[in-house]
Design a protein around this motif. Structure first.
Motif, PDB file in Angstrom:
ATOM      1  N   THR A  69       0.823  -1.211   0.000  1.00  0.00           N
ATOM      2  CA  THR A  69       0.000   0.000   0.000  1.00  0.00           C
ATOM      3  C   THR A  69       0.859   1.264   0.000  1.00  0.00           C
ATOM      4  OG1 THR A  69      -0.196  -0.111   2.418  1.00  0.00           O
ATOM      5  CG2 THR A  69      -1.944  -1.131   1.111  1.00  0.00           C
ATOM      6  N   VAL A  70       1.960   1.253   0.745  1.00  0.00           N
ATOM      7  CA  VAL A  70       2.845   2.429   0.730  1.00  0.00           C
ATOM      8  C   VAL A  70       3.401   2.648  -0.672  1.00  0.00           C
ATOM      9  CG1 VAL A  70       5.053   3.330   1.557  1.00  0.00           C
ATOM     10  CG2 VAL A  70       3.424   2.343   3.178  1.00  0.00           C
ATOM     11  N   LEU A  71       3.779   1.574  -1.348  1.00  0.00           N
ATOM     12  CA  LEU A  71       4.263   1.704  -2.723  1.00  0.00           C
ATOM     13  C   LEU A  71       3.191   2.289  -3.622  1.00  0.00           C
ATOM     14  CD1 LEU A  71       6.358   1.175  -4.950  1.00  0.00           C
ATOM     15  CD2 LEU A  71       5.438  -1.155  -5.140  1.00  0.00           C
ATOM     16  N   GLN A  72       1.948   1.850  -3.455  1.00  0.00           N
ATOM     17  CA  GLN A  72       0.857   2.385  -4.280  1.00  0.00           C
ATOM     18  C   GLN A  72       0.614   3.859  -3.973  1.00  0.00           C
ATOM     19  OE1 GLN A  72      -1.551  -1.847  -4.933  1.00  0.00           O
ATOM     20  NE2 GLN A  72      -2.379  -0.358  -3.515  1.00  0.00           N
ATOM     21  N   HIS A  73       0.677   4.249  -2.719  1.00  0.00           N
ATOM     22  CA  HIS A  73       0.552   5.665  -2.369  1.00  0.00           C
ATOM     23  C   HIS A  73       1.670   6.481  -3.022  1.00  0.00           C
ATOM     24  CE1 HIS A  73      -2.762   5.216   0.373  1.00  0.00           C
ATOM     25  NE2 HIS A  73      -2.093   4.455   1.220  1.00  0.00           N
ATOM     26  N   LEU A  74       2.886   5.978  -2.971  1.00  0.00           N
ATOM     27  CA  LEU A  74       4.028   6.705  -3.541  1.00  0.00           C
ATOM     28  C   LEU A  74       3.921   6.801  -5.057  1.00  0.00           C
ATOM     29  CD1 LEU A  74       6.963   5.272  -1.387  1.00  0.00           C
ATOM     30  CD2 LEU A  74       5.930   7.545  -1.234  1.00  0.00           C
ATOM     31  N   LEU A  75       3.435   5.744  -5.691  1.00  0.00           N
ATOM     32  CA  LEU A  75       3.271   5.782  -7.153  1.00  0.00           C
ATOM     33  C   LEU A  75       2.288   6.879  -7.560  1.00  0.00           C
ATOM     34  CD1 LEU A  75       3.160   1.982  -8.072  1.00  0.00           C
ATOM     35  CD2 LEU A  75       4.911   3.633  -8.739  1.00  0.00           C
ATOM     36  N   MET A  76       1.185   7.016  -6.823  1.00  0.00           N
ATOM     37  CA  MET A  76       0.202   8.038  -7.175  1.00  0.00           C
ATOM     38  C   MET A  76       0.747   9.440  -6.917  1.00  0.00           C
ATOM     39  SD  MET A  76      -2.704   8.031  -8.634  1.00  0.00           S
ATOM     40  CE  MET A  76      -3.260   6.366  -8.290  1.00  0.00           C
ATOM     41  N   LEU A  77       1.470   9.621  -5.828  1.00  0.00           N
ATOM     42  CA  LEU A  77       2.086  10.921  -5.580  1.00  0.00           C
ATOM     43  C   LEU A  77       3.106  11.244  -6.665  1.00  0.00           C
ATOM     44  CD1 LEU A  77       2.641  10.638  -1.711  1.00  0.00           C
ATOM     45  CD2 LEU A  77       0.990  12.128  -2.871  1.00  0.00           C
ATOM     46  N   GLY A  78       3.877  10.243  -7.068  1.00  0.00           N
ATOM     47  CA  GLY A  78       4.843  10.452  -8.146  1.00  0.00           C
ATOM     48  C   GLY A  78       4.168  10.792  -9.457  1.00  0.00           C
ATOM     49  N   LEU A  79       3.018  10.168  -9.719  1.00  0.00           N
ATOM     50  CA  LEU A  79       2.276  10.474 -10.943  1.00  0.00           C
ATOM     51  C   LEU A  79       1.815  11.929 -10.938  1.00  0.00           C
ATOM     52  CD1 LEU A  79       0.985   9.344 -13.574  1.00  0.00           C
ATOM     53  CD2 LEU A  79      -1.073   8.887 -12.214  1.00  0.00           C
ATOM     54  N   ALA A  80       1.340  12.408  -9.805  1.00  0.00           N
ATOM     55  CA  ALA A  80       0.909  13.806  -9.711  1.00  0.00           C
ATOM     56  C   ALA A  80       2.071  14.750  -9.996  1.00  0.00           C
ATOM     57  CB  ALA A  80       0.321  14.082  -8.323  1.00  0.00           C
ATOM     58  N   VAL A  81       3.250  14.437  -9.459  1.00  0.00           N
ATOM     59  CA  VAL A  81       4.428  15.274  -9.714  1.00  0.00           C
ATOM     60  C   VAL A  81       4.797  15.250 -11.194  1.00  0.00           C
ATOM     61  CG1 VAL A  81       6.900  15.544  -9.235  1.00  0.00           C
ATOM     62  CG2 VAL A  81       5.314  15.001  -7.370  1.00  0.00           C
ATOM     63  N   ALA A  82       4.700  14.073 -11.821  1.00  0.00           N
ATOM     64  CA  ALA A  82       5.036  13.959 -13.243  1.00  0.00           C
ATOM     65  C   ALA A  82       4.081  14.779 -14.117  1.00  0.00           C
ATOM     66  CB  ALA A  82       5.011  12.490 -13.661  1.00  0.00           C
ATOM     67  N   LEU A  83       2.791  14.729 -13.823  1.00  0.00           N
ATOM     68  CA  LEU A  83       1.830  15.515 -14.596  1.00  0.00           C
ATOM     69  C   LEU A  83       2.053  17.010 -14.368  1.00  0.00           C
ATOM     70  CD1 LEU A  83      -1.532  13.534 -14.313  1.00  0.00           C
ATOM     71  CD2 LEU A  83       0.290  13.353 -16.016  1.00  0.00           C
ATOM     72  N   TYR A  84       2.353  17.379 -13.126  1.00  0.00           N
ATOM     73  CA  TYR A  84       2.673  18.782 -12.832  1.00  0.00           C
ATOM     74  C   TYR A  84       3.869  19.231 -13.670  1.00  0.00           C
ATOM     75  CZ  TYR A  84       4.816  22.655 -10.247  1.00  0.00           C
ATOM     76  OH  TYR A  84       5.405  23.855  -9.918  1.00  0.00           O
ATOM     77  N   ALA A  85       4.924  18.409 -13.714  1.00  0.00           N
ATOM     78  CA  ALA A  85       6.125  18.778 -14.469  1.00  0.00           C
ATOM     79  C   ALA A  85       5.820  18.912 -15.957  1.00  0.00           C
ATOM     80  CB  ALA A  85       7.215  17.716 -14.250  1.00  0.00           C
ATOM     81  N   LEU A  86       4.979  18.023 -16.486  1.00  0.00           N
ATOM     82  CA  LEU A  86       4.624  18.103 -17.902  1.00  0.00           C
ATOM     83  C   LEU A  86       3.860  19.381 -18.203  1.00  0.00           C
ATOM     84  CD1 LEU A  86       4.341  16.980 -20.754  1.00  0.00           C
ATOM     85  CD2 LEU A  86       2.444  15.564 -19.945  1.00  0.00           C
ATOM     86  N   LEU A  87       2.909  19.721 -17.339  1.00  0.00           N
ATOM     87  CA  LEU A  87       2.114  20.932 -17.574  1.00  0.00           C
ATOM     88  C   LEU A  87       2.968  22.190 -17.401  1.00  0.00           C
ATOM     89  CD1 LEU A  87      -1.223  19.891 -15.813  1.00  0.00           C
ATOM     90  CD2 LEU A  87      -0.739  19.975 -18.264  1.00  0.00           C
ATOM     91  N   ARG A  88       3.893  22.171 -16.464  1.00  0.00           N
ATOM     92  CA  ARG A  88       4.812  23.304 -16.328  1.00  0.00           C
ATOM     93  C   ARG A  88       5.675  23.445 -17.585  1.00  0.00           C
ATOM     94  NH1 ARG A  88       6.321  25.921 -11.792  1.00  0.00           N
ATOM     95  NH2 ARG A  88       7.057  27.370 -13.393  1.00  0.00           N
ATOM     96  N   ARG A  89       6.120  22.322 -18.108  1.00  0.00           N
ATOM     97  CA  ARG A  89       6.953  22.337 -19.317  1.00  0.00           C
ATOM     98  C   ARG A  89       6.187  22.927 -20.499  1.00  0.00           C
ATOM     99  NH1 ARG A  89      11.657  19.678 -20.655  1.00  0.00           N
ATOM    100  NH2 ARG A  89      12.002  19.269 -22.869  1.00  0.00           N
ATOM    101  N   ARG A  90       4.879  22.745 -20.474  1.00  0.00           N
ATOM    102  CA  ARG A  90       4.054  23.310 -21.545  1.00  0.00           C
ATOM    103  C   ARG A  90       3.685  24.767 -21.313  1.00  0.00           C
ATOM    104  NH1 ARG A  90       1.857  19.510 -24.925  1.00  0.00           N
ATOM    105  NH2 ARG A  90       3.446  17.918 -25.226  1.00  0.00           N
ATOM    106  N   GLY A  91       4.170  25.341 -20.245  1.00  0.00           N
ATOM    107  CA  GLY A  91       3.987  26.774 -20.069  1.00  0.00           C
ATOM    108  C   GLY A  91       2.974  27.198 -19.030  1.00  0.00           C
ATOM    109  N   LEU A  92       2.317  26.272 -18.346  1.00  0.00           N
ATOM    110  CA  LEU A  92       1.371  26.677 -17.312  1.00  0.00           C
ATOM    111  C   LEU A  92       2.124  27.208 -16.101  1.00  0.00           C
ATOM    112  CD1 LEU A  92      -1.455  23.976 -17.158  1.00  0.00           C
ATOM    113  CD2 LEU A  92      -1.510  26.218 -18.224  1.00  0.00           C
ATOM    114  N   PRO A  93       1.590  28.207 -15.423  1.00  0.00           N
ATOM    115  CA  PRO A  93       2.240  28.697 -14.195  1.00  0.00           C
ATOM    116  C   PRO A  93       2.162  27.632 -13.112  1.00  0.00           C
ATOM    117  CG  PRO A  93       0.085  29.707 -14.483  1.00  0.00           C
ATOM    118  CD  PRO A  93       0.367  28.956 -15.748  1.00  0.00           C
ATOM    119  N   GLY A  94       3.015  27.756 -12.109  1.00  0.00           N
ATOM    120  CA  GLY A  94       3.075  26.760 -11.051  1.00  0.00           C
ATOM    121  C   GLY A  94       1.755  26.550 -10.354  1.00  0.00           C
TER     122      GLY A  94
END
Length: 442
Positions: A69-94
Motif C-alpha cells: 500500500t505504501v508503494l501504491q501511495h508513492l506511485l500516485m504521488l509520483g504520478l501527480a508530480v510527473a503531470l505537474y512537471a509536464l504541464l509546467r513544461r508546456r507553459g502553465l504557471p506553477g
C-alpha cells in the motif's frame, strides 16, 4: 521557490495517506478479489488477468501488505508530480499546474484504491504514465515505453486494451511516421503476447481471461427477453426467469446462486455460450441494450458519490473486518501473520470524516471532460485529445461490456486533469515537425 504551489498542495495530500497507513493497517481488503490476487500459486486469472498478482508476487518475500500500500501511495504521488512537471513544461504557471493535479492528490476514492489490495491504483499509474509520455514527446523510444506500459495495463485490467489501439490510432492520424507506431505496437504486444501464451500453456487457450463472455452476458440480464431473442436450445439455459423489473444489478448474475450461468458446466464452455447468448440478445434487442447502458451512465449525474446509509464496499471501515476461514490462510501467508484490516482511532475516524466530502462530484468531472474535448477541438489542441478520449473510453466502456461501477470511473480522473491542462497551454508542442522545403537550385 519555483514549485511552492506544488509543495503546498503535496503536504496535506501526503498527510491524508499517512492517515490511511496509520488508521487502516496493514491494508484494506476487497472481498473476494484481493485474496485471488494474493494466492501463492500463480496462474492466469479466470475472471480477471493476473498482472497485479505478478507484482504482488515480486513483493511477497517482504511479507508486508503495508509495503504494497505504501508503494501504491508513492506511485500516485509520483504520478501527480510527473503531470505537474509536464504541464509546467508546456507553459502553465506553477499555481495552475498544481491546481490541475489536486484531484489526484485529494480525491478520497483515489486514496482508498491506493490503500486497497486491488489492481486499480497500479492500473491508473500505468495508463496515465503511458499517455503522458506520448503527449510529452513522440519518438520511437517514448512510443516503445508507452506501448509497454499500456500492454502491462492490459494484463492488469482488460479495459486497458482499447487504449493501446486508441494510442496507435492517434500516432497514425497525426502522421508521426511508421517507426513510433511500430515501436508502440510491438512493445505493447510483448506483455500481452507473453500473458496470452501463459494462458495457453496453463488453460489451453490464448487470451487474457475466461470471463469476457460472462460479463457481457450479465450486462444483457438488465433487459434480455428470450421470447424476443429466441435463442437455440443449447443457449436457452441462460435465459433469465425473473421479470425485468425484479432483476438485480448485472454483477450479481455472475456469482449468486440464482444465476442460470452456474448451470453451465466447464469454465471455458460457460464463457463461450454466455458470449454467444449476449451477442444474440444485443442484436435482437439493440434499443433495450442501449437503454440499459444509458441508465447506467446516468449515474454520472449523481452528485453524492455514496449516501451515508448506502451499503458499498468503497467506504472506509468503522470496525475491524474479520477474514472468513476460506481465505484467511491466503492473506496470512502473504502477510506472514494476521492480515485483517485493523481500525486505529483517531486516525481512521479523521479519514472517514474526510471521505464524506473529499471528492470531485461526477457531474463536475463529466462536465470537465466534455468541456475539455470541445475546447481541444475548437483550439486544435490535438495533444489534449489523446488523454481526453482515453478518459472517455475508460468511463464509457464498462457500462457497454459489464456494468457501471464507481470504481471504474476513477482511472479517468488523472487523464481528464492532463487533458484540461493541455487545452490551456498556448501551442501543441507534440506536433510532427514540418518537412523542410527543398532547396531550389537555379
Amino acid at each position: 521557490m519555483a514549485h511552492r504551489a506544488l509543495v503546498i498542495a503535496m503536504l496535506p495530500a501526503i498527510g491524508l495517506r499517512v492517515l490511511a497507513v496509520l488508521g487502516f493497517p496493514p491494508a484494506i481488503l476487497f472481498y473476494g478479489d484481493s485474496f485471488a490476487f494474493m494466492k501463492e500459486e500463480l496462474t492466469p486469472g479466470t475472471a480477471r488477468p493476473s498482472g497485479y498478482s505478478l507484482l504482488l508476487a515480486l513483493l511477497r518475500p517482504a511479507h508486508s501488505l503495508t509495503l504494497v500500500t505504501v508503494l501504491q501511495h508513492l506511485l500516485m504521488l509520483g504520478l501527480a508530480v510527473a503531470l505537474y512537471a509536464l504541464l509546467r513544461r508546456r507553459g502553465l504557471p506553477g499555481w495552475g499546474a498544481a491546481l490541475l493535479v489536486t484531484p489526484l492528490l485529494y480525491d478520497e476514492f483515489m486514496i482508498l484504491l491506493e490503500h486497497m489490495i486491488m489492481a486499480d491504483a497500479v492500473f491508473v499509474v500505468l495508463v496515465t504514465a503511458a499517455v503522458a509520455l506520448i503527449v510529452w514527446r513522440v519518438t520511437p523510444a517514448t512510443a516503445a515505453v508507452g506501448g509497454m506500459l499500456l500492454g502491462l495495463a492490459g494484463i492488469t485490467r482488460t479495459v486497458g486494451l482499447p487504449l493501446l489501439i486508441l494510442t496507435a490510432a492517434y500516432l497514425l492520424i497525426r502522421r508521426y511516421g511508421w517507426r513510433p507506431l511500430v515501436a508502440l505496437l510491438v512493445a505493447g504486444a510483448i506483455p500481452l503476447g507473453a500473458y496470452a501464451t501463459w494462458m495457453k500453456v496453463e488453460k489451453g487457450k490464448f487470451g487474457l481471461t475466461e470471463a469476457d463472455g460472462n460479463f457481457l452476458w450479465s450486462r444483457t440480464m438488465s433487459f434480455a427477453d428470450c421470447a424476443i431473442i429466441k435463442p437455440p436450445e443449447r443457449l436457452a439455459v441462460l435465459c433469465p426467469t425473473m421479470p425485468v423489473e425484479q432483476r438485480p444489478y448485472p454483477p450479481h448474475w455472475l456469482w449468486e446462486s440464482f444465476s442460470p450461468l452456474l448451470k453451465v458446466p466447464g469454465t471455458a464452455n460457460r464463457n463461450q455460450l454466455a458470449g454467444e447468448f449476449a451477442r444474440q440478445a444485443i442484436l435482437a434487442q439493440p434499443g433495450a441494450y442501449l437503454g440499459s447502458v444509458a441508465t447506467d451512465l446516468k449515474q454520472l449525474l449523481r452528485w453524492e458519490r455514496t449516501a451515508a446509509d448506502e451499503k458499498t464496499p468503497y467506504k472506509l471501515p468503522a470496525a475491524e473486518r474479520p477474514i472468513s476461514a476460506s481465505v484467511r490462510g491466503v492473506a496470512e501467508a502473504y502477510e506472514g501473520g494476521p492480515a485483517a484490516t485493523r481500525v486505529v482511532e483517531p486516525f481512521a475516524g479523521w479519514l472517514r470524516a474526510y471521505q464524506r466530502f473529499g471528492y470531485v462530484p461526477f457531474p463536475l468531472l463529466t462536465l470537465a471532460l466534455v468541456a475539455t474535448l470541445a475546447a481541444a477541438l475548437v483550439r486544435r489542441r490535438w495533444d489534449a485529445l489523446l488523454p481526453g478520449l482515453a478518459a472517455l473510453a475508460l468511463i464509457a466502456s464498462p457500462p457497454f461490456l459489464a456494468a457501471f461501477d464507481v470504481r471504474y470511473v476513477i482511472p479517468a480522473i488523472p487523464l481528464i486533469c492532463l487533458a484540461a491542462g493541455l487545452t490551456l497551454t498556448r501551442t501543441d508542442r507534440t506536433a510532427p515537425a514540418e518537412p523542410r522545403e527543398a532547396i531550389k537550385v537555379a
